[in-house]
Scaffold this motif. Structure first.
Motif, PDB file in Angstrom:
ATOM      1  N   SER A   2     -17.661  19.843  -1.940  1.00 41.87           N
ATOM      2  CA  SER A   2     -18.285  21.085  -2.392  1.00 41.87           C
ATOM      3  C   SER A   2     -19.656  21.268  -1.759  1.00 41.87           C
ATOM      4  O   SER A   2     -20.283  20.304  -1.326  1.00 41.87           O
ATOM      5  CB  SER A   2     -18.413  21.084  -3.922  1.00 41.87           C
ATOM      6  N   PRO A   5     -25.788  23.298  -4.175  1.00 38.46           N
ATOM      7  CA  PRO A   5     -26.045  24.565  -4.855  1.00 38.46           C
ATOM      8  C   PRO A   5     -26.682  25.615  -3.953  1.00 38.46           C
ATOM      9  O   PRO A   5     -26.278  26.765  -3.958  1.00 38.46           O
ATOM     10  CB  PRO A   5     -26.979  24.172  -6.005  1.00 38.46           C
ATOM     11  N   THR A   8     -24.037  27.248  -1.653  1.00 38.92           N
ATOM     12  CA  THR A   8     -23.200  28.246  -2.305  1.00 38.92           C
ATOM     13  C   THR A   8     -24.008  29.508  -2.587  1.00 38.92           C
ATOM     14  O   THR A   8     -23.532  30.618  -2.370  1.00 38.92           O
ATOM     15  CB  THR A   8     -22.602  27.687  -3.613  1.00 38.92           C
ATOM     16  N   ARG A   9     -25.221  29.325  -3.036  1.00 46.75           N
ATOM     17  CA  ARG A   9     -26.100  30.474  -3.300  1.00 46.75           C
ATOM     18  C   ARG A   9     -26.263  31.296  -2.016  1.00 46.75           C
ATOM     19  O   ARG A   9     -26.121  32.519  -2.035  1.00 46.75           O
ATOM     20  CB  ARG A   9     -27.452  29.972  -3.805  1.00 46.75           C
ATOM     21  N   GLY A  42     -16.158  32.854 -11.052  1.00 49.77           N
ATOM     22  CA  GLY A  42     -17.219  32.432 -11.976  1.00 49.77           C
ATOM     23  C   GLY A  42     -18.405  31.775 -11.282  1.00 49.77           C
ATOM     24  O   GLY A  42     -19.461  31.612 -11.893  1.00 49.77           O
ATOM     25  N   ALA A  43     -18.242  31.411 -10.031  1.00 49.47           N
ATOM     26  CA  ALA A  43     -19.309  30.688  -9.311  1.00 49.47           C
ATOM     27  C   ALA A  43     -20.629  31.451  -9.230  1.00 49.47           C
ATOM     28  O   ALA A  43     -21.692  30.833  -9.376  1.00 49.47           O
ATOM     29  CB  ALA A  43     -18.828  30.296  -7.918  1.00 49.47           C
ATOM     30  N   ARG A  45     -22.185  33.151 -11.306  1.00 49.05           N
ATOM     31  CA  ARG A  45     -22.965  33.003 -12.547  1.00 49.05           C
ATOM     32  C   ARG A  45     -23.705  31.659 -12.605  1.00 49.05           C
ATOM     33  O   ARG A  45     -24.661  31.515 -13.350  1.00 49.05           O
ATOM     34  CB  ARG A  45     -22.062  33.142 -13.767  1.00 49.05           C
ATOM     35  N   ARG A  46     -23.260  30.695 -11.820  1.00 53.12           N
ATOM     36  CA  ARG A  46     -23.964  29.405 -11.789  1.00 53.12           C
ATOM     37  C   ARG A  46     -25.279  29.500 -11.019  1.00 53.12           C
ATOM     38  O   ARG A  46     -26.169  28.694 -11.214  1.00 53.12           O
ATOM     39  CB  ARG A  46     -23.081  28.345 -11.151  1.00 53.12           C
ATOM     40  N   TYR A  47     -25.371  30.476 -10.137  1.00 54.34           N
ATOM     41  CA  TYR A  47     -26.532  30.579  -9.258  1.00 54.34           C
ATOM     42  C   TYR A  47     -27.388  31.811  -9.540  1.00 54.34           C
ATOM     43  O   TYR A  47     -28.562  31.849  -9.168  1.00 54.34           O
ATOM     44  CB  TYR A  47     -26.076  30.599  -7.789  1.00 54.34           C
TER      45      TYR A  47
END
Length: 191
Positions: A2, A5, A8-9, A42-43, A45-47
């Motif tokens: 993965s 963070p 992905t952001r 949903g990813a 919303r994590r960032y």
């Protein structure tokens, strides 16, 4: 494996930029951005705590890019200040034409207000650079006069960019946008 963070952001922001370029601001649904980024729906919303905060992050990249494009001609001391202001104004209009979706998003305060990003602070350096050049072009003008002239110039150029981007000038047989921009700069500097 993965992404980190920030990876992905950044992918989410890049995906939003790509969607803007392809389909405009209306394409910036959270699921569409996630799909384009290759992450779960949903990813984001994590960032980003809200959809608006993701949109604001996308818009911030556009504001930064616009500031860079405008700052370059303003910094060219080999050109007289009026020429620098005209070149900067043309860069502004050119950005709006080339990156129409991004330009539209950057000024969609209805979408971006309350997003938690300080987009106004992001655009402040652009206004400060413009203001310094206007002050140089109008020596002896008071601070209020320079501020007023700077805002007149910005509103004139922004309006030209929007009208040109929306092809409104086609209604009157087209206009020479370069000449219109140069006239706008000259009229503002004769304060």
């Amino acid at each position: 494996m993965s992404d980190m963070p920030s990876g992905t952001r950044d992918r989410l922001i890049r995906a939003g930029i790509e969607l803007l370029a392809d389909d405009g601001p209306d394409a910036l649904a959270l699921r569409s951005i996630a799909r384009r980024a290759g992450v779960s729906h949903g990813a984001p919303r994590r960032y980003f705590p809200t959809h608006r905060s993701l949109l604001a992050a996308i818009a911030a990249t556009g504001l930064h890019d616009l500031a860079v494009e405008v700052k370059e001609p303003l910094a060219d001391q080999s050109v007289p200040v009026r020429g620098r202001l005209i070149a900067a104004a043309l860069a502004y209009v050119g950005f709006a034409e080339r990156r129409r979706g991004m330009f539209e998003l950057m000024f969609r305060h209805d979408l971006l207000d309350g997003a938690g990003a300080n987009l106004r602070a992001t655009s402040l350096p652009l206004l400060e650079d413009l203001g310094r050049s206007v002050a140089e072009a109008c020596p002896g003008g008071s601070a209020d006069d320079v501020t007023t002239a700077t805002m007149r110039l910005w509103t004139s150029i922004h309006g030209t960019a929007v009208l040109h981007g929306n092809r409104v000038f086609d209604l009157v047989g087209g206009l020479d946008v370069r000449a219109l921009v140069a006239d706008a700069v000259e009229s503002v500097l004769t304060m």
